[in-house]
Design an enzyme around this catalytic site. Structure first.
Site, PDB file in Angstrom:
ATOM      1  N   HIS A 104       9.598 -33.274   4.907  1.00 10.69           N
ATOM      2  CA  HIS A 104       8.379 -33.950   4.452  1.00 10.69           C
ATOM      3  C   HIS A 104       7.180 -33.530   5.313  1.00 10.69           C
ATOM      4  O   HIS A 104       6.599 -34.340   6.047  1.00 10.69           O
ATOM      5  CB  HIS A 104       8.625 -35.458   4.550  1.00 10.69           C
ATOM      6  CG  HIS A 104       7.726 -36.313   3.723  1.00 10.69           C
ATOM      7  ND1 HIS A 104       6.397 -36.498   4.010  1.00 10.69           N
ATOM      8  CD2 HIS A 104       7.964 -37.053   2.624  1.00 10.69           C
ATOM      9  CE1 HIS A 104       5.869 -37.321   3.122  1.00 10.69           C
ATOM     10  NE2 HIS A 104       6.805 -37.670   2.263  1.00 10.69           N
ATOM     11  N   GLU A 141       7.114 -31.121  -0.517  1.00 13.50           N
ATOM     12  CA  GLU A 141       8.483 -31.540  -0.211  1.00 13.50           C
ATOM     13  C   GLU A 141       9.464 -30.831  -1.145  1.00 13.50           C
ATOM     14  O   GLU A 141       9.573 -31.190  -2.317  1.00 13.50           O
ATOM     15  CB  GLU A 141       8.586 -33.064  -0.375  1.00 13.50           C
ATOM     16  CG  GLU A 141       7.476 -33.837   0.335  1.00 13.50           C
ATOM     17  CD  GLU A 141       7.281 -35.245  -0.245  1.00 13.50           C
ATOM     18  OE1 GLU A 141       8.264 -35.916  -0.572  1.00 13.50           O
ATOM     19  OE2 GLU A 141       6.113 -35.656  -0.386  1.00 13.50           O
ATOM     20  N   ASN A 183      12.933 -39.396  -1.814  1.00 15.06           N
ATOM     21  CA  ASN A 183      12.161 -39.957  -2.921  1.00 15.06           C
ATOM     22  C   ASN A 183      12.796 -41.287  -3.378  1.00 15.06           C
ATOM     23  O   ASN A 183      13.358 -41.995  -2.549  1.00 15.06           O
ATOM     24  CB  ASN A 183      12.005 -38.939  -4.060  1.00 15.06           C
ATOM     25  CG  ASN A 183      10.779 -39.209  -4.907  1.00 15.06           C
ATOM     26  OD1 ASN A 183      10.839 -39.923  -5.895  1.00 15.06           O
ATOM     27  ND2 ASN A 183       9.643 -38.665  -4.498  1.00 15.06           N
ATOM     28  N   ARG A 184      12.689 -41.620  -4.661  1.00 16.31           N
ATOM     29  CA  ARG A 184      13.005 -42.984  -5.073  1.00 16.31           C
ATOM     30  C   ARG A 184      14.357 -43.107  -5.787  1.00 16.31           C
ATOM     31  O   ARG A 184      14.806 -42.165  -6.429  1.00 16.31           O
ATOM     32  CB  ARG A 184      11.884 -43.520  -5.967  1.00 16.31           C
ATOM     33  CG  ARG A 184      10.579 -43.630  -5.194  1.00 16.31           C
ATOM     34  CD  ARG A 184       9.433 -44.238  -5.958  1.00 16.31           C
ATOM     35  NE  ARG A 184       8.324 -44.461  -5.038  1.00 16.31           N
ATOM     36  CZ  ARG A 184       7.447 -43.514  -4.678  1.00 16.31           C
ATOM     37  NH1 ARG A 184       7.523 -42.304  -5.184  1.00 16.31           N
ATOM     38  NH2 ARG A 184       6.498 -43.782  -3.809  1.00 16.31           N
TER      39      ARG A 184
END
Ligand code: NAG
Ligand code: NAG
Ligand code: NAG
Ligand code: NAG
Length: 386
Positions: free
Chosen positions: A208, A349, A101-102
């Site tokens: 994922h 996820e 993710n981020r």
């Protein structure tokens, strides 16, 4: 020359040279090709899974529908080298790391702090590859999903891959990861990851996988799939999908899947939820339970009858309904002249709290070091609904 032809040529040369050692080299080169397919089959025929070592990626997953026929329920490519070369980089079913993710501004500090000063000591910068350079997505430009893992062990029902992340992408210290994928009778797929670090570093992984439990037979999207998420809270995010620090109570919102409902049940309320102009979901739910005791997510299709229950030791899950997909389908899904497009599939996820390394107010520790190893496991159980 195709890969099989190359392989048979290598084998022929090795035999002509007549040194047994050379034949062994040829065979080991064959298994080192990162797109070489490993097929796992449960003895009872309930589940067949295919993997490549590139990204420790699942490329096909065949399970039985209500009529007993096998369907491939995950997105992918017919040509697996596209995992490396597809500029769209949809991240079809690999292990994602070192940090999934981020990461806000591609920046974090150790120990973690809120809005670290870029030049302060113990502040680290990872290449920003998302939202015009506002953040890092899925571990950097070449995260674990686009690395050549190697096969450590293989049986008819399990495969173990290894990856050495030698301070890649600006992360500090080396991380060694092993992942084991296995299939079991009764329609079970199990994936577990173990990682060790040589220095203090964040680690947060996911797998994922994009699911379409109809395998594109009778429906082109997943809006009628039934979804249950065992979560009362979802992470609030800003316009770049970065956590604000708040957790939203799902009650009365389109995020409420505590009672099973169709993914598309509140579809018109999801406009802009997954970013400007994006309709659907791309959000992080925090599980209510803390043990791996009950499924975190259940998903099924009344059309095919295929049901999936996911249990995990992870505290959270990202559910992404694939708004940005545009990649030719596998032949088995009606491709290649038809594409996977928005809402073709749902990625589920299993993960940690997203960007917890920039959200110290949560008190979530995602820093690993010698003596503190990282473990991740999820079990995917397939059955059918009447
Ligand atoms: C984001 O990180 C870069 C270094 O990669 C730094 O120059 C910049 O000041 C940071 N922005 C903010 C808002 O901290
Ligand atoms: C991974 O393997 C592919 C195919 O052999 C190769 O093109 C690529 O350079 C390799 N990547 C790395 C990081 O070694
Ligand atoms: C959702 O919006 C579309 C287009 O605006 C409309 O045709 C449809 O009836 C709406 N669905 C619901 C359930 O409100
Ligand atoms: C499918 O996607 C590719 C890009 O990946 C694009 O070039 C092509 O035009 C698309 N095909 C269709 C039928 O939309």
């Amino acid at each position: 020359m195709g890969f099989l032809q190359r392989l048979s040529l290598l084998a022929t040369i090795a035999m002509l040279v007549a040194a047994p050692a050379r034949a062994e080299v040829a065979a080991s080169q064959a298994t080192d090709w990162p797109f070489d397919v490993t097929t796992l089959r449960a003895p009872d025929g309930s589940i067949t899974a295919k993997f490549v070592s590139f990204g420790a990626t699942m490329t096909e997953l065949w399970v039985r529908d209500r009529a007993g026929d096998a369907r491939d329920v995950v997105l992918g490519y017919d040509d697996n080298t596209k995992l490396l070369t597809d500029p769209a980089h949809p991240v079809f079913n690999p292990i994602v790391g070192r940090y999934a993710n981020r990461i806000k501004n591609g920046t974090f500090s150790i120990p973690i702090t809120k809005d670290p000063q870029p030049d302060a000591p113990n502040v680290y910068h990872i290449p920003t590859n998302d939202h015009d350079g506002q953040d890092t997505l899925h571990g950097g430009i070449y995260g674990w999903d686009r690395r050549n893992w190697t096969v450590l062990a293989r049986t008819d029902t399990s495969v173990t891959y290894h990856h050495l992340d030698a301070a890649d992408e600006g992360f500090l210290g080396d991380v060694e990861a092993t992942v084991t994928h296995s299939v079991e009778n009764g329609g079970t797929l199990r994936t577990s990851v173990h990682a060790t670090a040589t220095e203090k570093t964040p680690i947060m992984l996911t797998q994922h996988i994009y699911w379409n439990l109809d395998a594109f037979q009778g429906a082109d999207d997943v809006l009628a799939h039934q979804l249950h998420v065992d979560a009362s809270r979802v992470v609030a995010v800003d316009g770049d999908a970065i956590p604000t620090g708040d957790l939203i109570d799902v009650g009365g919102t389109p995020f409420d899947f505590r009672e099973t409902q169709k993914i598309g049940a509140r579809w018109n309320d999801t406009v802009d939820l997954c970013g400007g102009g994006c309709q659907g979901y791309d959000n992080c739910w925090i599980y209510d339970h803390s043990e791996q005791a009950r499924p975190g997510v259940s998903l099924w299709s009344d059309l095919s009858g295929i049901r999936l229950d996911v249990t995990t030791d992870n505290p959270a899950v990202q559910v992404y309904t694939g708004y940005w997909l545009d990649t030719p389908r596998k032949v088995v899904h009606g491709g290649p002249d038809v594409n996977y497009t928005k809402w073709s599939a749902v990625a589920i996820e299993q993960e940690g709290y997203i960007d917890a390394i920039n959200t110290p107010e949560w008190g979530v520790d995602q820093i690993y070091y010698p003596g503190k190893d990282y473990n991740w496991e999820s079990v995917y159980k397939f059955s059918t609904v009447p």
